[in-house]
Design a protein around this motif. Structure first.
Motif, PDB file in Angstrom:
ATOM      1  N   TYR A  16       0.834  -1.210   0.000  1.00 42.87           N
ATOM      2  CA  TYR A  16       0.000   0.000   0.000  1.00 42.87           C
ATOM      3  C   TYR A  16       0.866   1.256   0.000  1.00 42.87           C
ATOM      4  CZ  TYR A  16      -3.554   3.284   1.719  1.00 42.87           C
ATOM      5  OH  TYR A  16      -4.407   4.352   1.871  1.00 42.87           O
ATOM      6  N   ILE A  17       1.883   1.273   0.858  1.00 37.85           N
ATOM      7  CA  ILE A  17       2.770   2.437   0.932  1.00 37.85           C
ATOM      8  C   ILE A  17       3.561   2.602  -0.361  1.00 37.85           C
ATOM      9  CG2 ILE A  17       4.782   3.376   2.126  1.00 37.85           C
ATOM     10  CD1 ILE A  17       3.723   2.049   4.684  1.00 37.85           C
ATOM     11  N   LEU A  18       4.062   1.494  -0.922  1.00 35.84           N
ATOM     12  CA  LEU A  18       4.818   1.576  -2.176  1.00 35.84           C
ATOM     13  C   LEU A  18       3.948   2.092  -3.314  1.00 35.84           C
ATOM     14  CD1 LEU A  18       6.930  -1.720  -2.069  1.00 35.84           C
ATOM     15  CD2 LEU A  18       7.745   0.629  -1.780  1.00 35.84           C
ATOM     16  N   ALA A  19       2.702   1.607  -3.399  1.00 31.86           N
ATOM     17  CA  ALA A  19       1.802   2.071  -4.455  1.00 31.86           C
ATOM     18  C   ALA A  19       1.560   3.570  -4.332  1.00 31.86           C
ATOM     19  CB  ALA A  19       0.478   1.307  -4.389  1.00 31.86           C
ATOM     20  N   PHE A  20       1.355   4.041  -3.102  1.00 28.82           N
ATOM     21  CA  PHE A  20       1.116   5.477  -2.902  1.00 28.82           C
ATOM     22  C   PHE A  20       2.362   6.299  -3.230  1.00 28.82           C
ATOM     23  CE2 PHE A  20       1.012   9.337  -0.357  1.00 28.82           C
ATOM     24  CZ  PHE A  20      -0.256   9.838  -0.639  1.00 28.82           C
ATOM     25  N   LEU A  21       3.530   5.858  -2.751  1.00 29.31           N
ATOM     26  CA  LEU A  21       4.755   6.637  -2.975  1.00 29.31           C
ATOM     27  C   LEU A  21       5.137   6.671  -4.451  1.00 29.31           C
ATOM     28  CD1 LEU A  21       7.009   5.659   0.074  1.00 29.31           C
ATOM     29  CD2 LEU A  21       5.760   7.790  -0.332  1.00 29.31           C
ATOM     30  N   PHE A  22       5.034   5.525  -5.148  1.00 26.18           N
ATOM     31  CA  PHE A  22       5.372   5.521  -6.567  1.00 26.18           C
ATOM     32  C   PHE A  22       4.379   6.369  -7.365  1.00 26.18           C
ATOM     33  CE2 PHE A  22       7.859   1.528  -5.758  1.00 26.18           C
ATOM     34  CZ  PHE A  22       9.058   2.020  -6.222  1.00 26.18           C
ATOM     35  N   ALA A  23       3.110   6.319  -6.990  1.00 26.27           N
ATOM     36  CA  ALA A  23       2.126   7.175  -7.667  1.00 26.27           C
ATOM     37  C   ALA A  23       2.445   8.643  -7.422  1.00 26.27           C
ATOM     38  CB  ALA A  23       0.722   6.841  -7.166  1.00 26.27           C
ATOM     39  N   GLN A  71       4.940  13.723  -9.963  1.00 27.73           N
ATOM     40  CA  GLN A  71       5.834  14.892  -9.951  1.00 27.73           C
ATOM     41  C   GLN A  71       6.532  15.111 -11.286  1.00 27.73           C
ATOM     42  OE1 GLN A  71       5.580  16.602  -7.042  1.00 27.73           O
ATOM     43  NE2 GLN A  71       4.236  14.911  -6.431  1.00 27.73           N
ATOM     44  N   ILE A  72       6.580  14.093 -12.144  1.00 30.82           N
ATOM     45  CA  ILE A  72       7.311  14.221 -13.401  1.00 30.82           C
ATOM     46  C   ILE A  72       6.417  14.850 -14.459  1.00 30.82           C
ATOM     47  CG2 ILE A  72       8.747  12.237 -12.826  1.00 30.82           C
ATOM     48  CD1 ILE A  72       7.108  10.549 -14.683  1.00 30.82           C
ATOM     49  N   PRO A  73       6.991  15.379 -15.547  1.00 32.09           N
ATOM     50  CA  PRO A  73       6.179  16.024 -16.593  1.00 32.09           C
ATOM     51  C   PRO A  73       5.143  15.083 -17.203  1.00 32.09           C
ATOM     52  CG  PRO A  73       8.496  16.567 -16.867  1.00 32.09           C
ATOM     53  CD  PRO A  73       8.435  15.523 -15.793  1.00 32.09           C
ATOM     54  N   LYS A  74       4.030  15.631 -17.625  1.00 31.80           N
ATOM     55  CA  LYS A  74       2.920  14.829 -18.131  1.00 31.80           C
ATOM     56  C   LYS A  74       3.271  14.075 -19.406  1.00 31.80           C
ATOM     57  CE  LYS A  74      -1.021  17.336 -16.185  1.00 31.80           C
ATOM     58  NZ  LYS A  74      -2.294  18.036 -16.492  1.00 31.80           N
ATOM     59  N   ARG A  75       4.176  14.623 -20.217  1.00 36.41           N
ATOM     60  CA  ARG A  75       4.469  13.995 -21.507  1.00 36.41           C
ATOM     61  C   ARG A  75       5.134  12.627 -21.361  1.00 36.41           C
ATOM     62  NH1 ARG A  75       8.130  18.157 -20.823  1.00 36.41           N
ATOM     63  NH2 ARG A  75      10.337  17.543 -20.816  1.00 36.41           N
ATOM     64  N   ILE A  76       5.800  12.363 -20.236  1.00 37.41           N
ATOM     65  CA  ILE A  76       6.429  11.055 -20.024  1.00 37.41           C
ATOM     66  C   ILE A  76       5.791  10.302 -18.857  1.00 37.41           C
ATOM     67  CG2 ILE A  76       8.629  11.736 -21.013  1.00 37.41           C
ATOM     68  CD1 ILE A  76       9.684  12.187 -18.192  1.00 37.41           C
ATOM     69  N   ARG A  77       4.754  10.883 -18.274  1.00 40.31           N
ATOM     70  CA  ARG A  77       4.113  10.254 -17.116  1.00 40.31           C
ATOM     71  C   ARG A  77       3.445   8.935 -17.491  1.00 40.31           C
ATOM     72  NH1 ARG A  77       0.268  14.210 -14.015  1.00 40.31           N
ATOM     73  NH2 ARG A  77       2.229  15.379 -14.015  1.00 40.31           N
ATOM     74  N   SER A  78       2.864   8.866 -18.683  1.00 39.84           N
ATOM     75  CA  SER A  78       2.172   7.641 -19.104  1.00 39.84           C
ATOM     76  C   SER A  78       3.144   6.474 -19.258  1.00 39.84           C
ATOM     77  CB  SER A  78       1.437   7.883 -20.431  1.00 39.84           C
ATOM     78  OG  SER A  78       0.470   8.894 -20.286  1.00 39.84           O
ATOM     79  N   PHE A  79       4.346   6.764 -19.720  1.00 39.62           N
ATOM     80  CA  PHE A  79       5.337   5.703 -19.891  1.00 39.62           C
ATOM     81  C   PHE A  79       5.705   5.078 -18.551  1.00 39.62           C
ATOM     82  CE2 PHE A  79       9.892   4.614 -19.727  1.00 39.62           C
ATOM     83  CZ  PHE A  79       9.902   3.537 -20.606  1.00 39.62           C
TER      84      PHE A  79
END
Length: 321
Positions: A109-116, A121-129
């Motif tokens: 649960y904590i890992l899923a929240f932290l990675f999300a 925080q990263i730019p939207k253009r590479i967020r999907s990747f």
């Protein structure tokens, strides 16, 4: 006396009139929203057929001896008494499941929240990747993923992990990762954590998108200076629905483990070191065809998950709700 008698006779009629009026009002409301009920009807029918009916049937069968070939025979509480008092394998599987859940539930649960949060925080253009990279392992079945990890945790010197540890001088002989009863469950936990970034992870990502950005501007005015302060004081309080959803998924996912353990440690595993409640249920339902006893196992598991789900609702629900 006559007036009192008349009042007593009138009261039932008045109550009957109120009940009739209330029934008419309820039928009128149903008719008013008939289109909505029609649209919801498929879900209710499927929920009734695949959730309510199986649960009620399992509850009834848990009090019987039922081997599929013969009609159920009522045995009362004998299945539960055997399960909780005499079945040492079930107690072992329950302890393994609780150990697995206490580690993978909160940690996943904590890992899923932290990675999300980090991906947000990263730019939207590479967020999907990056979202795809982290989400793909959860789409792979437990058996297929376990086959890949079997190469890493192989018991001989050709296993990737053993080969690496021997090469750098940490160990002198291969470690029996999948035969040592003290290491089987940690291996299962490692594989399961790798696959834990699933629907809850996506729910957290969606939750970050719904937060009003004006709250962050207001927080800066109030003295918030770092991202972690924003996370603790603004983000987490604004994401209670998504966090509740993720917590329930984490609880359910941690208690339904079985396929990964079966694939990496065998069925049954050495000294039942990787045996879980789901595998115990499958043993009696699919192999032994003792459906009554298997139903008792499923009811106990259902009650545990339900209780932990209620605890999640208590922790993450707002006080005003």
């Amino acid at each position: 006396m006559n007036m009192a008698r008349v009042e007593k006779q009138a009261r039932p009629k008045r109550g009957l009139t109120l009940n009739t009026a209330r029934l008419k009002w309820q039928l009128g409301e149903i008719w008013k929203w008939r289109v909505s009920y029609i649209m919801l009807a498929p879900f209710f029918l499927l929920f009734l057929m695949f959730i309510i009916v199986p649960t009620v049937s399992s509850g009834y069968l848990s009090f019987t001896y039922y081997n599929i070939l013969q009609p159920p025979v009522w045995t009362g509480w004998s299945n539960y008494m055997t399960l909780l008092v005499d079945d040492e394998i079930f107690i072992k599987s329950l302890m393994n499941t609780l150990y697995f859940a206490l580690v993978t539930g909160p940690l996943g649960y904590i890992l899923a929240f932290l990675f999300a949060w980090l991906i947000h925080q990263i730019p939207k253009r590479i967020r999907s990747f990056y979202t795809l990279v982290f989400y793909v392992p959860s789409l792979t079945s437990g058996v297929a993923m376990a086959v890949v990890w079997l190469v890493i945790f192989a018991n001989d010197s050709y296993g990737y992990l053993n080969s690496l540890l021997i090469r750098i001088g940490v160990i002198s002989e291969p470690i029996q990762w999948l035969q040592n009863v003290d290491l089987i469950m940690p291996v299962v936990i490692t594989i399961s954590l790798w696959m834990s970034l699933g629907t809850g992870f996506l729910a957290f990502l969606a939750g970050f998108e719904t937060i009003n950005t004006e709250l962050y501007d207001a927080g800066k005015v109030d003295g918030i200076r770092s991202r972690f302060q924003e996370l603790w004081n603004i983000t987490i309080p604004s994401m209670k629905p998504q966090m509740l959803f993720g917590a329930v998924l984490a609880v359910v996912g941690s208690f339904k483990v079985g396929e990964v353990s079966k694939a990496v440690a065998g069925f049954p595993s050495p000294l039942y070191a990787g045996h879980t409640v789901i595998l115990h249920l499958q043993d009696y339902a699919i192999i032994r065809y003792e459906m009554g006893y298997a139903s008792a196992i499923s009811i106990v598991l259902f009650l545990i998950i339900y209780g932990l789900g209620k605890l999640c609702f208590t922790l993450f629900s707002s006080k005003g709700e």
